[in-house]
Scaffold this motif. Sequence first.
Motif, mmCIF file in Angstrom:
data_model
loop_
_atom_site.group_PDB
_atom_site.id
_atom_site.type_symbol
_atom_site.label_atom_id
_atom_site.label_comp_id
_atom_site.label_asym_id
_atom_site.label_seq_id
_atom_site.Cartn_x
_atom_site.Cartn_y
_atom_site.Cartn_z
ATOM 1 N N ALA A 252 -9.391 -0.256 -5.939
ATOM 2 C CA ALA A 252 -8.331 -1.265 -6.014
ATOM 3 C C ALA A 252 -8.337 -1.834 -7.428
ATOM 4 O O ALA A 252 -9.332 -2.412 -7.850
ATOM 5 N N PRO A 253 -7.253 -1.679 -8.204
ATOM 6 C CA PRO A 253 -7.268 -2.082 -9.611
ATOM 7 C C PRO A 253 -6.416 -3.329 -9.914
ATOM 8 O O PRO A 253 -5.453 -3.649 -9.222
ATOM 9 N N PRO B 5 1.294 2.891 -2.377
ATOM 10 C CA PRO B 5 2.194 2.032 -3.164
ATOM 11 C C PRO B 5 1.945 0.545 -2.895
ATOM 12 O O PRO B 5 2.786 -0.149 -2.336
ATOM 13 N N THR B 6 0.778 0.054 -3.313
ATOM 14 C CA THR B 6 0.400 -1.337 -3.067
ATOM 15 C C THR B 6 0.608 -2.228 -4.288
ATOM 16 O O THR B 6 0.329 -3.429 -4.223
ATOM 17 N N ALA B 7 1.049 -1.673 -5.410
ATOM 18 C CA ALA B 7 1.150 -2.431 -6.655
ATOM 19 C C ALA B 7 2.209 -3.530 -6.558
ATOM 20 O O ALA B 7 3.197 -3.420 -5.824
ATOM 21 N N PHE C 232 -1.687 -6.791 -9.358
ATOM 22 C CA PHE C 232 -2.431 -5.831 -8.551
ATOM 23 C C PHE C 232 -1.797 -4.450 -8.652
ATOM 24 O O PHE C 232 -0.577 -4.314 -8.609
ATOM 25 N N GLY C 233 -2.616 -3.421 -8.803
ATOM 26 C CA GLY C 233 -2.119 -2.058 -8.925
ATOM 27 C C GLY C 233 -2.195 -1.280 -7.626
ATOM 28 O O GLY C 233 -2.502 -1.826 -6.561
ATOM 29 N N ASP C 234 -1.937 0.012 -7.707
ATOM 30 C CA ASP C 234 -1.951 0.889 -6.532
ATOM 31 C C ASP C 234 -3.377 1.203 -6.095
ATOM 32 O O ASP C 234 -4.233 1.545 -6.919
ATOM 33 N N VAL C 235 -3.637 1.118 -4.798
ATOM 34 C CA VAL C 235 -4.924 1.515 -4.220
ATOM 35 C C VAL C 235 -4.976 3.039 -4.112
ATOM 36 O O VAL C 235 -3.988 3.686 -3.748
#
Length: 252
Positions: free
Chosen positions: A67-68, A127-129, A97-100
């Motif tokens: 998770a970035p 696509p969590t960003a 927050f970026g993509d997991v």
Amino acid sequence: MARLHLIAAAAALLAQPSVALAQVAWEPSVGVDYSTGSYGGAEDTELLFAPVTLRATTSRWRFDATAPYLRIKGPAGSVVGGVVIPGAGPVIARSGFGDVTLSATYQLVNPAPGKTQWEVGAGVKLPTADEELGTGETDYNVQLGVRQPLSGSVTLLGSLGYQWLGDPVAFELEDGPTAMLGVNYAANPRANFGIQANFRSAYLAGFDDQILVNPYFRFDSDGGWAFTGYATAGLTDSTPDFGLGMVIGRVF
């Protein structure tokens, strides 16, 4: 950004602990990756990628979840999220927050010193960003990797893979093959030095194929701590010009 995971995975494979079949070695880590380049656009785009990763390793399996945090400074309209497509607006900065990403890798041959090792793996980018920090689509990849010892201290590394990219609203991204070729020198059981060349076919019409060169090193301490550092040099217009990164983790 994906190069951080490629380098860390290759170095970790060389330093992979011997664990019993039912035993799991856990390695949480944090990293930071900075890169800059025009990616074929008129202005440079700077990327800061700071991932938190949890790795679980058994005798044959390796699982990673990342998770970035992501910061991008570049032309408005730029698209990031596994790829970088430069925009044409004024230079702006945004972060969040970026993509997991999730991945699993299986050793096809039971690991043994001096033996050729083969592994297969698959991964997914979710696509969590936050808004404007990802493509908003799911990406997939598969990979076949090999490490071939040449001597007690020198090992060749290689991989072939394929990546499927989800298409954001404004772009039609191209699926395509990936490849890596590298060499690792183990100065001692806890210190590895190496260099990799990474390839990815063009992910957008009119773009060049991506070719990156990444020298790296990894040190493992007696207390279970591991430190990986690397540099990046891009050889085509669709890559960053240069970059630096590091990962710090601990094996339990």
